[in-house]
Design a protein around this motif. Structure first.
Motif, PDB file in Angstrom:
ATOM      1  N   HIS A  68      -6.807   5.351   6.740  1.00 31.08           N
ATOM      2  CA  HIS A  68      -6.096   6.621   6.794  1.00 31.08           C
ATOM      3  C   HIS A  68      -5.821   7.143   5.385  1.00 31.08           C
ATOM      4  O   HIS A  68      -6.000   8.328   5.098  1.00 31.08           O
ATOM      5  CB  HIS A  68      -4.782   6.463   7.565  1.00 31.08           C
ATOM      6  N   THR A  69      -5.397   6.255   4.489  1.00 29.98           N
ATOM      7  CA  THR A  69      -5.126   6.659   3.109  1.00 29.98           C
ATOM      8  C   THR A  69      -6.397   7.120   2.420  1.00 29.98           C
ATOM      9  O   THR A  69      -6.401   8.152   1.732  1.00 29.98           O
ATOM     10  CB  THR A  69      -4.479   5.497   2.335  1.00 29.98           C
ATOM     11  N   ILE A  70      -7.477   6.394   2.615  1.00 33.05           N
ATOM     12  CA  ILE A  70      -8.758   6.782   2.015  1.00 33.05           C
ATOM     13  C   ILE A  70      -9.182   8.152   2.548  1.00 33.05           C
ATOM     14  O   ILE A  70      -9.607   9.032   1.791  1.00 33.05           O
ATOM     15  CB  ILE A  70      -9.836   5.718   2.281  1.00 33.05           C
TER      16      ILE A  70
ATOM     17  N   LEU B  60      -8.231   9.922  13.824  1.00 34.72           N
ATOM     18  CA  LEU B  60      -8.573   8.709  14.583  1.00 34.72           C
ATOM     19  C   LEU B  60      -7.900   7.471  14.003  1.00 34.72           C
ATOM     20  O   LEU B  60      -7.413   6.616  14.751  1.00 34.72           O
ATOM     21  CB  LEU B  60     -10.088   8.520  14.634  1.00 34.72           C
ATOM     22  N   SER B  61      -7.862   7.363  12.681  1.00 34.13           N
ATOM     23  CA  SER B  61      -7.208   6.194  12.078  1.00 34.13           C
ATOM     24  C   SER B  61      -5.709   6.219  12.368  1.00 34.13           C
ATOM     25  O   SER B  61      -5.101   5.169  12.597  1.00 34.13           O
ATOM     26  CB  SER B  61      -7.485   6.120  10.576  1.00 34.13           C
ATOM     27  N   TRP B  62      -5.105   7.394  12.395  1.00 33.56           N
ATOM     28  CA  TRP B  62      -3.690   7.503  12.733  1.00 33.56           C
ATOM     29  C   TRP B  62      -3.459   7.071  14.179  1.00 33.56           C
ATOM     30  O   TRP B  62      -2.538   6.311  14.464  1.00 33.56           O
ATOM     31  CB  TRP B  62      -3.215   8.944  12.524  1.00 33.56           C
TER      32      TRP B  62
ATOM     33  N   LYS C 260       0.846  -1.204   0.000  1.00 34.22           N
ATOM     34  CA  LYS C 260       0.000   0.000   0.000  1.00 34.22           C
ATOM     35  C   LYS C 260       0.874   1.245   0.000  1.00 34.22           C
ATOM     36  O   LYS C 260       0.644   2.182  -0.755  1.00 34.22           O
ATOM     37  CB  LYS C 260      -0.930  -0.003   1.216  1.00 34.22           C
ATOM     38  N   MET C 261       1.922   1.231   0.805  1.00 30.10           N
ATOM     39  CA  MET C 261       2.834   2.362   0.860  1.00 30.10           C
ATOM     40  C   MET C 261       3.578   2.528  -0.467  1.00 30.10           C
ATOM     41  O   MET C 261       3.736   3.654  -0.957  1.00 30.10           O
ATOM     42  CB  MET C 261       3.846   2.167   1.995  1.00 30.10           C
TER      43      MET C 261
ATOM     44  N   PHE D  13      -4.108  -2.648  12.585  1.00 24.90           N
ATOM     45  CA  PHE D  13      -3.143  -1.715  12.007  1.00 24.90           C
ATOM     46  C   PHE D  13      -3.343  -1.580  10.500  1.00 24.90           C
ATOM     47  O   PHE D  13      -3.394  -0.462   9.972  1.00 24.90           O
ATOM     48  CB  PHE D  13      -1.700  -2.147  12.295  1.00 24.90           C
ATOM     49  N   ALA D  14      -3.460  -2.705   9.800  1.00 23.98           N
ATOM     50  CA  ALA D  14      -3.643  -2.655   8.339  1.00 23.98           C
ATOM     51  C   ALA D  14      -4.919  -1.906   7.980  1.00 23.98           C
ATOM     52  O   ALA D  14      -4.919  -1.053   7.076  1.00 23.98           O
ATOM     53  CB  ALA D  14      -3.650  -4.066   7.756  1.00 23.98           C
ATOM     54  N   GLY D  15      -5.998  -2.196   8.686  1.00 22.96           N
ATOM     55  CA  GLY D  15      -7.255  -1.500   8.425  1.00 22.96           C
ATOM     56  C   GLY D  15      -7.154  -0.010   8.696  1.00 22.96           C
ATOM     57  O   GLY D  15      -7.657   0.809   7.924  1.00 22.96           O
ATOM     58  N   ALA D  16      -6.470   0.349   9.785  1.00 23.34           N
ATOM     59  CA  ALA D  16      -6.314   1.765  10.126  1.00 23.34           C
ATOM     60  C   ALA D  16      -5.503   2.496   9.066  1.00 23.34           C
ATOM     61  O   ALA D  16      -5.839   3.621   8.678  1.00 23.34           O
ATOM     62  CB  ALA D  16      -5.647   1.909  11.500  1.00 23.34           C
ATOM     63  N   ARG D  17      -4.437   1.864   8.560  1.00 24.56           N
ATOM     64  CA  ARG D  17      -3.609   2.522   7.549  1.00 24.56           C
ATOM     65  C   ARG D  17      -4.350   2.642   6.215  1.00 24.56           C
ATOM     66  O   ARG D  17      -4.228   3.655   5.527  1.00 24.56           O
ATOM     67  CB  ARG D  17      -2.290   1.776   7.339  1.00 24.56           C
ATOM     68  N   ILE D  18      -5.099   1.623   5.862  1.00 29.46           N
ATOM     69  CA  ILE D  18      -5.871   1.706   4.613  1.00 29.46           C
ATOM     70  C   ILE D  18      -6.929   2.792   4.735  1.00 29.46           C
ATOM     71  O   ILE D  18      -7.108   3.610   3.834  1.00 29.46           O
ATOM     72  CB  ILE D  18      -6.466   0.328   4.259  1.00 29.46           C
TER      73      ILE D  18
END
Length: 179
Positions: free
Chosen positions: A141-143, A156-158, A51-52, A134-139
């Motif tokens: 966060h990007t959205i 919040l996602s961060w 994703k990164m 963590f994966a869900g939060a980062r995805i």
């Protein structure tokens, strides 16, 4: 005695022994990859790293689509007038760049701490919970970042991602603290 015997072996057999030693190291790696927690970590670490990595091409796409370049050599074949128009920042490009920078600040620590965490032998269900959140939060966060969703969605996602990393770090320190 063993050294004397090995020195008289044919060269091809000596090569076989060296090869076998190298294979022993890969056998240890294979055994490590049989650990379910390490496999789960590897899966989610690769997901967030990919994703990164995709943020780079997304930045390039936005640069071309918005006509916003940051380096002189990127517009070297253009006229002076076109260079002035193309060598500028654009809010969409900068938004993607900031999101990518935020990924670098959060995903790299997750990968390092997560690997150490996986090696402490946590319960699979607890480890999966950490990795998935963590994966869900980062995805998300990007959205939220790219889509310019209203705050506090991105914040919040961060925070959720950081709390997961700190939770794993606490487990590592609690398990292996050596002062």
């Amino acid at each position: 005695m063993l050294f004397f015997c090995l020195s008289r072996l044919p060269l091809s057999f000596a090569w076989f022994l060296q090869s076998h030693r190298a294979n022993c190291k890969s056998t240890k790696m294979a055994e490590l990859m049989e650990n379910e927690v390490v496999r789960a970590f590897s899966t989610y670490a690769v997901i967030v790293v990919v994703k990164m990595l995709l943020m780079g091409p997304l930045t390039s796409y936005n640069r071309f689509a918005r006509g916003s370049f940051s380096n002189e050599e990127d517009v070297a074949r253009k006229s002076s007038e076109e260079k002035k128009q193309l060598l500028k920042t654009h809010p969409d490009v900068e938004r993607v760049r900031r999101c990518h920078h935020n990924d670098l600040e959060n995903i790299i620590p997750f990968v390092i701490v997560g690997l150490l965490y996986a090696l402490t032998g946590p319960e699979l269900s607890v480890a999966l919970l950490h990795f998935r959140i963590f994966a869900g939060a980062r995805i998300f966060h990007t959205i939220a970042y790219i889509g310019a969703l209203p705050q506090p969605s991105r914040a919040l996602s961060w925070v959720v991602g950081m709390l997961v990393t700190f939770s794993m770090a606490y487990r590592v320190l609690n398990t292996v603290l050596f002062l």
